[in-house]
Enzyme design. Structure first.
Site, PDB file in Angstrom:
ATOM      1  N   CYS A  79       0.851  -1.188   0.000  1.00  0.00           N
ATOM      2  CA  CYS A  79       0.000   0.000   0.000  1.00  0.00           C
ATOM      3  C   CYS A  79       0.898   1.252   0.000  1.00  0.00           C
ATOM      4  O   CYS A  79       1.737   1.408  -0.881  1.00  0.00           O
ATOM      5  CB  CYS A  79      -0.944  -0.057   1.188  1.00  0.00           C
ATOM      6  SG  CYS A  79      -2.203   1.223   1.257  1.00  0.00           S
ATOM      7  N   HIS A 126      -7.434  -4.647  -3.187  1.00  0.00           N
ATOM      8  CA  HIS A 126      -6.403  -3.973  -2.405  1.00  0.00           C
ATOM      9  C   HIS A 126      -6.234  -4.716  -1.071  1.00  0.00           C
ATOM     10  O   HIS A 126      -7.178  -5.283  -0.531  1.00  0.00           O
ATOM     11  CB  HIS A 126      -6.821  -2.519  -2.153  1.00  0.00           C
ATOM     12  CG  HIS A 126      -5.733  -1.659  -1.626  1.00  0.00           C
ATOM     13  ND1 HIS A 126      -4.570  -1.409  -2.331  1.00  0.00           N
ATOM     14  CD2 HIS A 126      -5.614  -0.981  -0.452  1.00  0.00           C
ATOM     15  CE1 HIS A 126      -3.792  -0.614  -1.618  1.00  0.00           C
ATOM     16  NE2 HIS A 126      -4.393  -0.347  -0.470  1.00  0.00           N
ATOM     17  N   ASP A 181      -8.379  -3.666  -7.489  1.00  0.00           N
ATOM     18  CA  ASP A 181      -7.964  -2.639  -6.527  1.00  0.00           C
ATOM     19  C   ASP A 181      -8.438  -1.258  -6.977  1.00  0.00           C
ATOM     20  O   ASP A 181      -7.963  -0.740  -7.998  1.00  0.00           O
ATOM     21  CB  ASP A 181      -6.437  -2.657  -6.423  1.00  0.00           C
ATOM     22  CG  ASP A 181      -5.893  -1.714  -5.364  1.00  0.00           C
ATOM     23  OD1 ASP A 181      -6.668  -0.882  -4.843  1.00  0.00           O
ATOM     24  OD2 ASP A 181      -4.688  -1.815  -5.064  1.00  0.00           O
TER      25      ASP A 181
END
Length: 247
Positions: free
Chosen positions: A126, A214, A183
């Site tokens: 991330c 994600h 995502d």
């Protein structure tokens, strides 16, 4: 192999930065990996991923990315409030401060008695995937893994817009980028921007995409995908081993 775990701190800009340090239990010298968390810092899911990597023969150093903003040892819960807290801490951190932290951990690893000083890589998830990409701007980083990295395509990182895309040509090592095609934070157009920028900059890179969302490698969330996680981890291990172990 078995691993040993410890928490240490180093001073960065006269501020203590906690590092979760995990390494093979067997005495020796191993490649070192700067290991970045997602916005929730060093909770159990991230620690387990760090432990897993270390067990394959790496010294893994995972810093608290918000050590300037939050008390030492803060683990942010992956809730709506935790998401706000993590994003707010990111917003208040300058890109230059993230870079300073990266260089401090890289320097720490290069001097660690259990690390082969010329075998250092980076990895992150991330926001940490973006930070792992920026860490690769340091010439000591030979290989960097960016897992569903947010903000590279848009410049979103910290207090100001990040110049990561325009600085890709400075990277001397190789990148492995891992994306989930579901995502929303790194949509298809964002992935295309990143791919084109890497190609234009002539950076050695590999890209792997999975039909996953994600944070699919966090084993405590509803988006966890065990199959994609296992496949991605094998790609990551193969990538690092081909760079550091098999040469």
């Amino acid at each position: 192999m078995q691993v040993k775990r410890q928490n240490i701190s180093i001073l960065v800009d006269d501020n203590a930065m906690r590092i979760y340090l995990v390494s093979p239990d067997k005495v020796g010298k191993y490649p070192g990996i700067l290991f970045y968390s997602d916005i929730y810092q060093l909770g159990s899911p991230i620690a387990r991923l760090a432990d897993h990597l270390a067990g394959y023969g790496f010294v893994v150093a995972a810093p608290e990315i918000y050590h300037r903003q939050l008390p030492l040892g803060t683990v942010i819960e992956p809730t709506d409030i935790g998401k706000i807290q993590g994003n707010e801490a990111a917003r208040k951190t300058a890109t230059s401060e993230f870079d300073t932290d990266a260089n401090a951990v890289i320097d720490f690893l290069s001097k660690h008695e259990g690390v082969v000083s010329q075998s250092i890589g980076a990895m992150g998830f991330c926001i940490g995937g973006h930070l792992a990409c920026r860490a690769a701007l340091n010439p000591l980083i030979k290989a960097s893994v960016c897992v569903y990295p947010t903000g590279i395509h848009s410049g979103k990182l910290g207090r100001e817009k990040a110049d990561t895309l325009t600085r890709l040509s400075e990277i001397q090592g190789e990148l492995l980028l891992i994306f989930g095609t579901l995502d929303p934070h790194v949509p298809e157009d964002g992935r295309i921007i990143i791919k084109q920028a890497l190609e234009k900059a002539k950076i050695r890179h590999q890209i792997r995409e999975y039909q996953a969302n994600h944070t699919f490698m966090r084993d405590d969330g509803y988006r966890f995908d065990p199959v994609a996680t296992d496949q991605a981890m094998q790609e990551i291990l193969s990538f690092f081993q081909s760079t550091f172990v098999n040469k």
